[in-house]
Design an enzyme around this catalytic site. Sequence first.
Site, PDB file in Angstrom:
ATOM      1  N   GLU A  50       0.835  -1.213   0.000  1.00 53.27           N
ATOM      2  CA  GLU A  50       0.000   0.000   0.000  1.00 53.27           C
ATOM      3  C   GLU A  50       0.870   1.265   0.000  1.00 53.27           C
ATOM      4  OE1 GLU A  50      -2.329  -1.547   3.356  1.00 53.27           O
ATOM      5  OE2 GLU A  50      -4.125  -1.103   2.171  1.00 53.27           O
ATOM      6  N   GLU A 103      -3.701  -9.473   3.508  1.00 54.89           N
ATOM      7  CA  GLU A 103      -4.489  -9.167   4.704  1.00 54.89           C
ATOM      8  C   GLU A 103      -5.622 -10.157   4.927  1.00 54.89           C
ATOM      9  OE1 GLU A 103      -3.248  -6.939   2.660  1.00 54.89           O
ATOM     10  OE2 GLU A 103      -2.706  -5.079   3.699  1.00 54.89           O
TER      11      GLU A 103
END
Length: 702
Positions: free
Chosen positions: A107, A127
């Site tokens: 990210e 995740e």
Amino acid sequence: MPGSVELERHDGVALLRLTNPPVNGLSFAMRAALGDRIMEVLADDGVAAIVVAGAGRMFCGGADIREFDAPPPPGAASLPAVLAEMEASRKPVVAAIHGVAAGGGLEVALACHVRLAVPGTRLGLPEVTLGIVPGAGGTQRLPRLIGVEPALDVIVGGRLLAAERALALGIVDQVVDGDLLDGAIARARQLAADGGPLRRASLLEERVAEARARPGIFAAFRKQMARRARGFDAPYACVESVENAVSLPFAEGMAAERRIFERLRASDQSRAQRHAFFAEREATKIPDVPRATPALPVERAAIVGCGTMGGGIAMTFANAGIPVTVVDVSEEALDKGLAVVAQNYAATVAKGRLSQAAMDERLARIARSVRYEDVRDADIVVEAVFERMELKQEVFRRLDAACKPDAVLATNTSTLDVDEIAATTSRPESVIGTHFFSPANVMRLMENVRGRRSSPRTIATVMQLAKRLGKVGVLVGVCDGFVGNRLLAPYLREAEFLLEEGAPPQQVDRVLFEFGLPMGPFQMSDLAGNDVSWFIRQRQAATRPAHLRYSPVADRICERGRFGQKTGAGWYRYEPGSRTPVPDPLVEELIAGAAAEAGIARRAVGDDEIVPRCLYPLVNEGAKVLDEGIALRASDIDIVWMHGYGFPRYRGGPMFWADLVGLRTIYDALSRLHDEHGERLEPAPLLKRLAEQGKEFGDVGS
Ligand code: 3H9
């Protein structure tokens, strides 16, 4: 985990290095440091462009998961806010990625204007495997960058992709062959000199606008993932968040992503999946066999026995690139076993999951022989013959004579005493159990059974081998059934008693399936083959305490040749060629007959009785295994049951699940069952102790 961001200046380019070994985890300290450094270089007129890179082994493995157990500390730097600043920068920001960019790490890179990676880098958003959604813009920037469907695959799949694949998808802009930092600095400098518009993922609207015109894609994706995602919250939350990227403006999508992230972070499912992540890493640590213990490098292997297990184990070695010789008593046995191996590979090729060339390569790694002398060069031999002590001892005597002096001699026994097997050799220190699960080429568990005399080198060899074979190795001690099958026994036993008490097999199976197991106990037995446990029960019959309740139904089913799916009947009936279990009145008759003989009054069993009745005794056995030191830690038992028996990962394994239920609750329920049913359900001393002290299995040994 502390964490810092080191700043180096390279003639107008600021190089920011994420520094927090071993994986440069984005701890709160690291996020604050990144925010401070970004502000510092943005304000510095001597800096025209920025490169973000990772120190040491990798770019960044994502947020520091250890910090997830508590909410963020007050005033903690918000990673999305830091990344928004960075992306909005008028100075070009280039990500220089090596090793791994995972989760929050990717990210960070997605908020840069250009991403460069070296070959061998792995990138992704895992995740979902931790029971959460990406929480720093991954679900909003990635679909804008690469399109909605590819983004769903990456985010819901959770796997790390090779740099080349990431390039093809558009996640990275270039795979750099030369020096990464030199390349990134030059690129950043060039971008600053060009002064052209910078590409900000948050502003790319074309892909999401295109998806808006196809509103059915999310329903289709949910449908397609339903089987794999059954019971898990996170995959659905990921889809919801990507859907927001399409239906909401970027800022609102980000706010929603944060809310979903926080909700999931605090959930039991995410706690369980984080537990599973750390448990897998803990399992590799053996207190008296330190990491540095020399292990035997395994360059050649051999398998004795070419049945279902032997063939599957041979495939496992061949798949990992290790040449393997399979030995069996006759050419016919080898023909038969290796034909199954070839069929298995061919089925994978037919599904498009393996190329024909790869299949040929793997098959070429599997040699065959009917002579023990041909295992002479093997560094490890895995015995996988029929589960009978005398037979295994004979095999080990012959291996002892044939193998080179330093070879590891492993047995794939699922219940027999490894020490008794080792005692027939002149080298018990080289003998160990490697219990693979069926199908061995698919199931990830390798239950490594340490004998009394197994040497540290032997243990280190099989633990390292597990990793190389793509398995999760767990070291356990010798006892009947080791960890996995020992816990299975009370589970199956109580399930069978419930039948006598009035629950039909399909009710017990349904409730345990709904709990999250891949199938209930009776479907599982029919799949595995009822004859296997029948044989074990016959062996145990002589030592079984006569005063304890025993259900004869499973034996009676086997006496009728109903070995399960392979014979078209077992606990259920199967139409020819079908795997769908059909309830069978004959089984119901056998159950009712056994209940009548034992004087058991049958009644309607409530669904809510089934999980406590089957799983609390399993947990109780786990407490005994832990207390006896057969398992090193409760989390090892969790690993065995998650990877060997499909205990749902979102429940973290039976011992973690028990901690979530509360040991007091389990102790009280077992005490009641003990009063009602007698000694077999007596709470284990460790369970009693922990319940009384208000502690958890997770506290044992810590
Ligand atoms: C996230 O990023 C959320 C964001 O979206 C939003 C934030 C706002 N944290 O696996 P290894 C430890 S969620 C803490 O053997 P490898 C690990 O326990 C995160 N610790 O190395 C082990 O410790 P020990 C998303 C971590 O080279 C040691 O590091 N990211 C973390 O074989 C070495 O680990 C992920 O899910 C962590 N994030 O593999 C990636 N990662 O030595 C999780 C590792 O005491 N990590 N540790 O046992 C991995 O998949 C692998 O560790 C990785 C390296 C591929 C990075």
